[in-house]
Design a protein around this motif. Structure first.
Motif, PDB file in Angstrom:
ATOM      1  N   TRP A 133      -2.539  40.453 -17.683  1.00 23.02           N
ATOM      2  CA  TRP A 133      -1.246  40.057 -17.112  1.00 23.02           C
ATOM      3  C   TRP A 133      -0.954  40.494 -15.821  1.00 23.02           C
ATOM      4  CZ3 TRP A 133       1.400  35.813 -19.238  1.00 23.02           C
ATOM      5  CH2 TRP A 133       2.493  35.839 -18.983  1.00 23.02           C
ATOM      6  N   GLN A 134      -0.789  41.968 -15.766  1.00 23.56           N
ATOM      7  CA  GLN A 134      -0.291  42.706 -14.504  1.00 23.56           C
ATOM      8  C   GLN A 134      -1.384  42.171 -13.410  1.00 23.56           C
ATOM      9  OE1 GLN A 134       2.438  44.022 -14.296  1.00 23.56           O
ATOM     10  NE2 GLN A 134       2.746  44.122 -16.479  1.00 23.56           N
ATOM     11  N   GLU A 135      -2.576  42.127 -13.514  1.00 24.30           N
ATOM     12  CA  GLU A 135      -3.648  41.801 -12.336  1.00 24.30           C
ATOM     13  C   GLU A 135      -3.187  40.310 -11.896  1.00 24.30           C
ATOM     14  OE1 GLU A 135      -6.024  43.609 -11.148  1.00 24.30           O
ATOM     15  OE2 GLU A 135      -5.938  45.145 -12.810  1.00 24.30           O
ATOM     16  N   LEU A 136      -2.714  39.494 -12.944  1.00 23.46           N
ATOM     17  CA  LEU A 136      -2.586  38.005 -12.584  1.00 23.46           C
ATOM     18  C   LEU A 136      -1.015  38.113 -11.481  1.00 23.46           C
ATOM     19  CD1 LEU A 136      -3.412  35.954 -15.765  1.00 23.46           C
ATOM     20  CD2 LEU A 136      -4.915  36.298 -13.894  1.00 23.46           C
ATOM     21  N   ARG A 137      -0.443  38.909 -11.973  1.00 23.59           N
ATOM     22  CA  ARG A 137       0.965  39.097 -11.176  1.00 23.59           C
ATOM     23  C   ARG A 137       0.700  39.113  -9.781  1.00 23.59           C
ATOM     24  NH1 ARG A 137       4.927  42.863 -12.639  1.00 23.59           N
ATOM     25  NH2 ARG A 137       6.541  41.437 -11.549  1.00 23.59           N
ATOM     26  N   GLU A 138      -0.522  39.608  -9.508  1.00 26.61           N
ATOM     27  CA  GLU A 138      -0.695  39.931  -7.902  1.00 26.61           C
ATOM     28  C   GLU A 138      -0.720  38.526  -7.224  1.00 26.61           C
ATOM     29  OE1 GLU A 138      -1.630  42.698  -6.024  1.00 26.61           O
ATOM     30  OE2 GLU A 138      -0.607  44.078  -7.593  1.00 26.61           O
ATOM     31  N   ILE A 139      -1.370  37.651  -8.024  1.00 27.23           N
ATOM     32  CA  ILE A 139      -1.923  36.418  -7.766  1.00 27.23           C
ATOM     33  C   ILE A 139      -0.501  35.393  -7.772  1.00 27.23           C
ATOM     34  CG2 ILE A 139      -3.365  34.193  -7.786  1.00 27.23           C
ATOM     35  CD1 ILE A 139      -5.415  36.896  -8.870  1.00 27.23           C
ATOM     36  N   CYS A 140       0.075  35.241  -8.958  1.00 26.86           N
ATOM     37  CA  CYS A 140       1.272  34.610  -9.377  1.00 26.86           C
ATOM     38  C   CYS A 140       2.540  35.399  -9.591  1.00 26.86           C
ATOM     39  CB  CYS A 140       0.658  33.603 -10.585  1.00 26.86           C
ATOM     40  SG  CYS A 140       2.031  32.568 -11.163  1.00 26.86           S
ATOM     41  N   PRO A 141       3.105  35.591  -8.513  1.00 33.72           N
ATOM     42  CA  PRO A 141       4.337  36.485  -8.647  1.00 33.72           C
ATOM     43  C   PRO A 141       5.532  35.818  -9.770  1.00 33.72           C
ATOM     44  CG  PRO A 141       4.031  36.029  -6.309  1.00 33.72           C
ATOM     45  CD  PRO A 141       2.919  35.055  -7.188  1.00 33.72           C
ATOM     46  N   ASP A 142       5.183  34.628  -9.873  1.00 37.90           N
ATOM     47  CA  ASP A 142       6.253  33.881 -10.883  1.00 37.90           C
ATOM     48  C   ASP A 142       6.211  34.371 -12.322  1.00 37.90           C
ATOM     49  OD1 ASP A 142       8.033  31.994 -11.039  1.00 37.90           O
ATOM     50  OD2 ASP A 142       6.970  30.368 -11.693  1.00 37.90           O
ATOM     51  N   LEU A 143       5.049  35.004 -12.716  1.00 34.36           N
ATOM     52  CA  LEU A 143       4.754  35.663 -14.054  1.00 34.36           C
ATOM     53  C   LEU A 143       6.028  36.756 -14.518  1.00 34.36           C
ATOM     54  CD1 LEU A 143       0.977  35.872 -14.431  1.00 34.36           C
ATOM     55  CD2 LEU A 143       2.476  33.933 -15.215  1.00 34.36           C
ATOM     56  N   SER A 144       6.218  36.741 -15.495  1.00 35.99           N
ATOM     57  CA  SER A 144       7.343  37.874 -15.924  1.00 35.99           C
ATOM     58  C   SER A 144       6.691  39.175 -15.572  1.00 35.99           C
ATOM     59  CB  SER A 144       7.840  37.702 -17.173  1.00 35.99           C
ATOM     60  OG  SER A 144       6.570  37.810 -18.362  1.00 35.99           O
ATOM     61  N   GLU A 145       8.000  40.295 -15.646  1.00 36.35           N
ATOM     62  CA  GLU A 145       7.458  41.519 -15.330  1.00 36.35           C
ATOM     63  C   GLU A 145       6.297  42.254 -16.230  1.00 36.35           C
ATOM     64  OE1 GLU A 145      10.878  44.029 -16.080  1.00 36.35           O
ATOM     65  OE2 GLU A 145       9.863  45.826 -15.308  1.00 36.35           O
ATOM     66  N   SER A 146       6.400  41.849 -17.472  1.00 31.44           N
ATOM     67  CA  SER A 146       5.460  42.266 -18.498  1.00 31.44           C
ATOM     68  C   SER A 146       5.314  41.225 -19.283  1.00 31.44           C
ATOM     69  CB  SER A 146       6.118  43.419 -19.453  1.00 31.44           C
ATOM     70  OG  SER A 146       5.374  43.437 -20.672  1.00 31.44           O
ATOM     71  N   MET A 162       8.924  37.329 -28.263  1.00 37.85           N
ATOM     72  CA  MET A 162       8.687  36.292 -27.559  1.00 37.85           C
ATOM     73  C   MET A 162       9.521  35.167 -27.271  1.00 37.85           C
ATOM     74  SD  MET A 162       4.881  37.196 -25.904  1.00 37.85           S
ATOM     75  CE  MET A 162       4.026  37.172 -27.449  1.00 37.85           C
ATOM     76  N   LEU A 163       9.723  35.080 -28.708  1.00 34.97           N
ATOM     77  CA  LEU A 163      10.580  33.590 -29.115  1.00 34.97           C
ATOM     78  C   LEU A 163      11.888  33.924 -28.406  1.00 34.97           C
ATOM     79  CD1 LEU A 163       9.712  32.489 -32.488  1.00 34.97           C
ATOM     80  CD2 LEU A 163       8.995  31.620 -30.616  1.00 34.97           C
ATOM     81  N   MET A 189       5.043  41.336 -22.512  1.00 28.75           N
ATOM     82  CA  MET A 189       6.000  41.249 -23.457  1.00 28.75           C
ATOM     83  C   MET A 189       7.391  40.734 -23.393  1.00 28.75           C
ATOM     84  SD  MET A 189       6.016  45.367 -25.006  1.00 28.75           S
ATOM     85  CE  MET A 189       7.335  44.871 -26.232  1.00 28.75           C
ATOM     86  N   THR A 190       7.813  40.522 -22.083  1.00 28.56           N
ATOM     87  CA  THR A 190       8.839  39.705 -21.788  1.00 28.56           C
ATOM     88  C   THR A 190       8.601  38.270 -21.290  1.00 28.56           C
ATOM     89  OG1 THR A 190       9.061  40.557 -19.458  1.00 28.56           O
ATOM     90  CG2 THR A 190      10.103  41.711 -21.087  1.00 28.56           C
ATOM     91  N   ALA A 191       7.374  37.833 -21.735  1.00 35.07           N
ATOM     92  CA  ALA A 191       7.135  36.380 -21.347  1.00 35.07           C
ATOM     93  C   ALA A 191       7.613  35.613 -22.460  1.00 35.07           C
ATOM     94  CB  ALA A 191       5.813  36.333 -21.277  1.00 35.07           C
ATOM     95  N   GLU A 192       7.814  34.385 -22.251  1.00 29.54           N
ATOM     96  CA  GLU A 192       8.210  33.427 -23.326  1.00 29.54           C
ATOM     97  C   GLU A 192       7.177  32.949 -23.767  1.00 29.54           C
ATOM     98  OE1 GLU A 192      10.890  30.098 -22.208  1.00 29.54           O
ATOM     99  OE2 GLU A 192      12.043  31.439 -20.938  1.00 29.54           O
ATOM    100  N   TRP A 193       7.196  32.550 -25.249  1.00 30.37           N
ATOM    101  CA  TRP A 193       6.327  31.914 -25.880  1.00 30.37           C
ATOM    102  C   TRP A 193       5.945  30.422 -25.748  1.00 30.37           C
ATOM    103  CZ3 TRP A 193       2.971  33.859 -29.282  1.00 30.37           C
ATOM    104  CH2 TRP A 193       2.155  33.271 -29.990  1.00 30.37           C
TER     105      TRP A 193
END
Ligand SMILES: [Zn+2]
Length: 731
Positions: free
Chosen positions: A710-723, A72-73, A725-729
């Motif tokens: 995370w997957q649930e939140l992506r429904e509301i905030c599409p800006d979040l990364s695909e997973s 994530m770093l 795991m690929t989010a930034e720290w």
């Protein structure tokens, strides 16, 4: 149909799916678009005979925490998994299975037997690898290795040849720890010591002999060639240097009386009968004093050589017979009950019989010196530091490493002899008689033995990265590795030898940091063991409480190198935390989207981005952002200092108390009271931002529930990364 945020977190229904999804999307591979220095861990390869135990689960959890964090770093991150062929253990399992079917391995022969082992490996050897997935290990399965893979076997041969050519591997007659039950030599480190009650017999070899000796193993005295006394012992000084002819029940020997400082004046009679061929210490004494080495016990634990009527007796029978003889001749002065240690085989528990035989050895001293320097200079760091002392002590007292094993399953020694006789003839063979390498002359005979399993393990950090092909991209990119994380009980077996071999064969350290975790114990601090019935089965616990709960329970409370206690209640407590994460996130998602808290139906409101307007912050907003900022830096610093327990606790406490108990409570009011639309929007963003960043902080420890949310939140905030795991720290 409207999207539903379900009421409860169902780990059992979700963990497997989530893992499959990660793997199929290739998230476990090093991202090649990433920048910076790579982070690399070679997973300590579990034995193919192994079944996941709680110790593995701890290893996997800690390594996965580091791997997920560094990924994530944005660092190119590789965690390379694999399994070990485990010579003795695997051969024993397959041998036992065959026996049950009435098949004797000696009847079917080597080739067929090895085929059987491969068959067994295909069928059962993958079990442990599946189990590692259940814990959530985010290792790169596309690079999975097995110590007997063709490439790794090539690396083993190459290492053998190079060391041999440098004079660091030699063949010699040497006293080895022989296990008659397993029929193999085992290394010093594989010998265990069991306290036992024994009889100490005091006697003279014969009437002419001036000194009484004491021993717990009279039968070995048929092979004595000296008696050693302490040079300062007034009682025996006058005899030192004499050679006395003896006749011990028909067996004639010449006994030299020698002086040695190591002899304890107060043990027994202060005089030691020296049996060079059947005692490690006596072998050394014989080398120093040029004594004859008479072998009187064979590989099956029976008397051999010129031993008169004792020929062919088992050692215990020989002992009885000799004691009877000593009694009848009035040579036995007394018998005494003592407590001493019996050397037993770590594998089968059978008594070890030290024996001389022709074996292959690695000359350790030159390797040890380099390995010492690497840690002394700080090039390799050992955590906790106190293990450095243990490491130095071992290196300073190192003995040559016997690497040949009388087994069929393993890397067969790449040595060929011109004829059958030469195999057993002598230590020194010339070029016309011996060939070392992988292209032997036709009709030559290969050495029967295989290499100690630890020989291939010692090459693991680089043999898995294509060595000896040092130009390969994996070797170039990922070697030396970053962290070697393992249990402290294999410091000598494995860690020290990897350092030696890495330095010798690649000219580089194999890893920068060694991190030792402790052993997992039960709530009463007892060692967990299956036979004792207190072992926790990680797979059962995962099924009951989820992998996240098990991981969190294992990591909270661990300190480097320190054993830790764990019971089921702790894991249960962490399952409650998984639920807490789910429930709080559900509340946030439904409030932010203007959904229905009862039915869980997600509302239609969306948040396009998480950019916060500083001017609109309420005091509660300011407080939570402030405290999260400090948590982020604490968690980061703890993980980088290998303080995983503190990192986990900080993220846990922040989420539970600061975020759920305090902020969400005040947010409930804010969302109702704030009448200005832009302020309401801002408040929603803060909720989502703090939640999503908290999930990222928790992800290395609890990968599954954080991904599900995370997957649930992506429904509301599409800006979040695909997973996640690929989010930034978050910085
Ligand atoms: Zn054994």
């Amino acid at each position: 149909m409207a999207k539903i945020f379900s009421k409860n977190w169902q780990h059992g229904e979700n963990e497997g799916e989530i893992y499959k999804n990660w793997e199929s999307k290739g998230f476990f591979k090093p991202f090649d678009f990433a920048q910076g220095r790579p982070f690399v861990i070679s997973m300590p390869p579990p034995n193919i005979t192994g079944k996941l135990h709680i110790g593995h689960a701890l290893t996997i959890t800690i390594e996965d925490i580091m791997t997920r964090y560094h990924r994530m770093l944005g660092e190119p991150t590789l965690w390379l998994p694999g399994t070990d062929h485990a010579g003795i253990a695997t051969q024993a399992v397959v041998d036992k299975n065959l026996r049950k079917k009435g098949i004797n391995k000696n009847e079917i022969g080597r080739e067929k037997f090895v085929e059987e082992v491969w068959k067994w490996k295909e069928e059962y050897g993958g079990e442990i690898v599946k189990q590692l997935r259940a814990v959530g290990a985010s290792c790169d399965w596309s690079r999975e290795r097995f110590t007997l893979d063709e490439d790794l076997s090539k690396a083993v041969n190459e290492a053998f040849v190079r060391l041999y050519k440098k004079g660091l591997i030699y063949r010699g007659e040497y006293i080895v720890n022989w296990c008659p039950k397993c029929g193999t030599a085992i290394s010093d480190d594989e010998v265990e010591h069991e306290p036992q009650k024994s009889k100490l017999y005091y006697f003279k070899y014969d009437k002419n002999f001036p000194i009484t000796i004491a021993t717990t193993r009279p039968e070995t005295k048929l092979g004595d060639t000296a008696v050693a006394v302490n040079p300062s012992d007034e009682r025996y000084k006058k005899y030192v240097g004499q050679i006395v002819d003896i006749n011990l029940d028909g067996v004639k020997r010449k006994i030299k009386i020698i002086a040695d400082r190591a002899i304890d004046k107060d043990f027994g009679t202060g005089a030691l009968g020296v049996t060079p061929a059947h005692s490690m210490a006596d072998w050394k004494m014989a080398e120093e004093n040029n004594l004859e080495k008479v072998k009187v016990i064979d590989e099956h634990g029976r008397m051999i050589g010129d031993v008169g009527d004792y020929l062919g007796l088992k050692v215990l029978e020989a002992r009885e017979k000799l004691v009877e003889y000593l009694k009848s001749k009035k040579l036995l002065e007394k018998e005494e009950e003592i407590e001493n240690n019996l050397s037993v085989c770590y594998r089968c528990g059978g008594a070890i019989e030290p024996l001389p035989s022709l074996q292959w050895f690695v000359k350790m001293e030159p390797l040890a010196e380099k390995a010492r320097n690497a840690v002394e200079s700080g090039e390799i760091k050992i955590i906790p530091k106190r293990f450095e002392k243990v490491y130095f002590h071992w290196l300073d007292n190192i003995r040559d490493w016997c690497i040949s094993r009388q087994l069929w399953w393993g890397h067969r020694i790449p040595v060929w002899y011109a004829s059958e006789k030469l195999k057993v003839k002598s230590e020194k063979l010339n070029e016309k008689e011996i060939y070392i390498g992988d292209n032997p002359p036709a009709d030559w005979i290969q050495d029967e033995d295989v290499l100690d399993t630890w020989f291939s393990s010692a090459l693991w950090p680089f043999s898995t990265l294509d060595w000896p092909d040092e130009s390969s991209s994996d070797f170039q990119n990922f070697y030396p590795t970053t962290v070697m994380e393992t249990a402290y009980d294999i410091l000598f077996f494995w860690v020290a030898r990897m350092i030696m071999m890495g330095l010798e064969l690649t000219g580089k350290i194999p890893f920068e940091t060694v991190y030792f975790h402790g052993l997992v114990r039960d709530e009463q601090n007892r060692k967990m063991s299956k036979s004792f019935g207190n072992a926790l089965d990680p797979l059962v616990l995962i099924e009951k409480y989820g992998a996240d709960a098990l991981r969190m329970a294992l990591v909270i409370g661990t300190t480097p190198g320190q054993d830790m206690a764990i019971g089921e209640s702790k894991i249960k407590g962490m399952r409650n935390f998984s639920n807490k994460i789910w429930n709080a996130s559900r509340f946030v998602a439904l409030r932010v989207s203007d959904g229905n808290l009862q039915s869980g139906e997600v509302g239609g409101d969306r948040i396009d981005n998480l950019d916060i307007d500083e001017k609109l912050l309420t005091s509660a907003d300011k407080k939570i952002l402030e405290s999260q900022k400090s948590i982020k830096s604490k968690v980061k610093s703890h993980i980088e200092k290998f303080q995983f327990s503190l990192a986990a606790e900080e993220s846990h406490n922040f989420f539970w108390h600061d975020f759920c108990d305090t902020y969400i409570e005040s947010a409930k009011n804010q969302l109702v009271q704030l009448d200005k639309l832009d302020q309401l929007e801002n408040s929603k963003k803060i909720l989502l931002k703090v939640l999503s960043e908290s999930l990222v902080l928790l992800h290395p420890f609890m990968p599954f529930v954080t991904e599900a949310v995370w997957q649930e939140l992506r429904e509301i905030c599409p800006d979040l990364s695909e997973s996640i795991m690929t989010a930034e720290w978050p910085e």
